[in-house]
Design an enzyme around this catalytic site. Structure first.
Site, PDB file in Angstrom:
ATOM      1  N   LEU A 167      10.059 -21.133  -4.383  1.00  8.62           N
ATOM      2  CA  LEU A 167       9.223 -20.105  -3.755  1.00  8.62           C
ATOM      3  C   LEU A 167       7.838 -20.158  -4.392  1.00  8.62           C
ATOM      4  O   LEU A 167       7.707 -20.226  -5.605  1.00  8.62           O
ATOM      5  CB  LEU A 167       9.825 -18.714  -3.970  1.00  8.62           C
ATOM      6  CG  LEU A 167       8.964 -17.532  -3.503  1.00  8.62           C
ATOM      7  CD1 LEU A 167       8.912 -17.456  -1.983  1.00  8.62           C
ATOM      8  CD2 LEU A 167       9.503 -16.210  -4.048  1.00  8.62           C
ATOM      9  N   HIS A 186       2.750   2.883  -9.152  1.00  7.25           N
ATOM     10  CA  HIS A 186       2.510   1.452  -9.355  1.00  7.25           C
ATOM     11  C   HIS A 186       3.725   0.790 -10.019  1.00  7.25           C
ATOM     12  O   HIS A 186       4.085  -0.335  -9.686  1.00  7.25           O
ATOM     13  CB  HIS A 186       1.253   1.225 -10.195  1.00  7.25           C
ATOM     14  CG  HIS A 186      -0.004   1.722  -9.524  1.00  7.25           C
ATOM     15  ND1 HIS A 186      -0.277   1.492  -8.195  1.00  7.25           N
ATOM     16  CD2 HIS A 186      -1.055   2.459 -10.001  1.00  7.25           C
ATOM     17  CE1 HIS A 186      -1.448   2.045  -7.872  1.00  7.25           C
ATOM     18  NE2 HIS A 186      -1.932   2.648  -8.953  1.00  7.25           N
ATOM     19  N   ASP A 206       0.829  -1.208   0.000  1.00  6.22           N
ATOM     20  CA  ASP A 206       0.000   0.000   0.000  1.00  6.22           C
ATOM     21  C   ASP A 206       0.863   1.258   0.000  1.00  6.22           C
ATOM     22  O   ASP A 206       1.949   1.280   0.581  1.00  6.22           O
ATOM     23  CB  ASP A 206      -0.912  -0.014   1.237  1.00  6.22           C
ATOM     24  CG  ASP A 206      -2.094   0.927   1.072  1.00  6.22           C
ATOM     25  OD1 ASP A 206      -2.349   1.390  -0.051  1.00  6.22           O
ATOM     26  OD2 ASP A 206      -2.769   1.208   2.093  1.00  6.22           O
TER      27      ASP A 206
HETATM   28  C1  IPE Z   1      -1.501   0.263  -3.541  1.00  2.00           C
HETATM   29  O1  IPE Z   1      -1.254   1.613  -3.585  1.00  2.00           O
HETATM   30  C2  IPE Z   1      -1.725  -0.327  -4.924  1.00  2.00           C
HETATM   31  C3  IPE Z   1      -3.096  -0.757  -5.193  1.00  2.00           C
HETATM   32  C4  IPE Z   1      -4.068  -0.768  -4.337  1.00  2.00           C
HETATM   33  C5  IPE Z   1      -3.388  -1.206  -6.541  1.00  2.00           C
HETATM   34  P1  IPE Z   1      -2.433   2.675  -3.626  1.00  2.00           P
HETATM   35  O2  IPE Z   1      -2.781   2.905  -5.052  1.00  2.00           O
HETATM   36  O3  IPE Z   1      -3.554   2.220  -2.755  1.00  2.00           O
HETATM   37  O4  IPE Z   1      -1.729   3.947  -3.056  1.00  2.00           O
HETATM   38  P2  IPE Z   1      -2.283   4.918  -1.916  1.00  2.00           P
HETATM   39  O5  IPE Z   1      -2.606   4.061  -0.730  1.00  2.00           O
HETATM   40  O6  IPE Z   1      -3.493   5.609  -2.469  1.00  2.00           O
HETATM   41  O7  IPE Z   1      -1.156   5.857  -1.641  1.00  2.00           O
HETATM   42 MG    MG Z   2      -3.980   2.443  -0.726  1.00  2.26          MG
END
Ligand code: IPE
Ligand code: MG
Length: 297
Positions: free
Chosen positions: A183, A79, A62
């Site tokens: 793994l 991402h 996250d």
């Molecule tokens: C996690 O990062 C990735 C996914 C949920 C796909 P976020 O996209 O939730 O990033 P934040 O939490 O909004 O910063």
């Molecule tokens: Mg998030």
């Protein structure tokens, strides 16, 4: 590298690749037990005890968008950076001897994000799986030259909602890596712990209806066998569940399976999660007294 060398590392949005064929697995290599032990000893960092490593680490990745926003970048860049963090965690898990890794890549609830972000993520997952499988089937593993080569990849979640090309790529990846045992890497995509529990209930109900089972036969073990994480009962429950970015909740991840997981929360945003963070989580895990409700003295 698991995920690099792809043109999309530049942050460009790409159409999904049509490449769906994977190379055939390498023949298994044989190493003497001494060589294996030496390799394994050489890669375990100080402070970690080999005999009490978690067998299964689960991670809620996250903070990608916050990481990107802090740099004035679009969430796609976060991402992409998150993909590299996963690559590093896979590498470290493999090197340190964590046998099972489950990463929450996309939740059922994430479908309600803007379409452009969802589409980007679906294409990213497809690239990740394709590039990873090509890597997982490569012969040379310089750090860990053991007789059990390679990474087995699985995807859990409601795959029926995924783009058809991603469904196909995931299926082929599972097939191509099914004999690998160094793994076990599971990507949870379109995953919901509650939905997993409901689909397990439904399967058991169908078995009762068709008289394969009596209601009184149902116990925790039979129930767990129907969960998405339990192909043939070979999937250990997570010993350690890590969540990044300062959020202190499970967010519908592995709800049944995490009943006795040790939880580790860190403020580090997922794209910044690296070796020091992973080591901290593992050292913390090894300091825990896991009693499973039993009084020891
Ligand atoms: C996690 O990062 C990735 C996914 C949920 C796909 P976020 O996209 O939730 O990033 P934040 O939490 O909004 O910063
Ligand atoms: Mg998030």
């Amino acid at each position: 590298m698991l995920l690099s060398n792809s043109p999309a590392d530049t942050g460009q949005l790409l159409a999904p690749s049509r490449r769906t064929r994977f190379p055939t697995p390498c023949p298994r290599a044989d190493a003497t037990p001494a060589a294996t032990a030496q390799a394994e000893a050489a890669v375990l960092p100080g402070g970690l005890r080999a005999e009490s490593l978690p067998r299964h680490v689960a991670v809620v990745m996250d903070g990608n968008a916050r990481w990107a926003r802090a740099r004035g970048l679009p969430s796609a860049a976060g991402h992409e950076a998150g993909r590299r963090a996963l690559e590093e965690m896979v590498r470290l898990s493999r090197a340190w001897g964590v046998g099972t890794l489950t990463a929450f890549a996309f939740s059922h609830e994430n479908w309600s994000r803007p379409k452009v972000e969802v589409d980007f993520l679906m294409r990213l997952f497809e690239r990740v799986i394709q590039d990873s499988v090509a890597e997982f089937l490569r012969c040379a593993v310089p750090l860990l030259f053991t007789s059990r080569e390679g990474i087995r990849l699985r995807v859990i979640g409601d795959t029926s909602r995924l783009p058809v090309s991603l469904q196909k790529t995931a299926k082929e990846a599972e097939e191509a890596t099914r004999d690998n045992s160094q793994l076990d890497l599971t990507l949870a995509i379109s995953y919901s712990g509650r939905r997993d529990i409901v689909q397990a209930c439904r399967k058991l109900a169908e078995k009762v209806q068709s008289k394969q089972l009596r209601p009184e036969d149902i116990d925790e073990s039979l129930f767990a066998d129907e969960l998405e994480t339990s192909p043939a009962g070979e999937f250990p429950y997570p010993d350690l569940l890590i969540r990044t970015s300062g959020e202190l909740r499970l967010s519908n991840f592995l709800l049944w399976q995490s009943a006795y997981s040790e939880l580790f929360f860190t403020d580090t945003l997922w794209p910044d999660f690296g070796e020091a963070d992973y080591l901290e989580a593992l050292v913390s895990f090894q300091s825990r007294d896991r009693r499973f409700g039993v009084r020891k003295s």
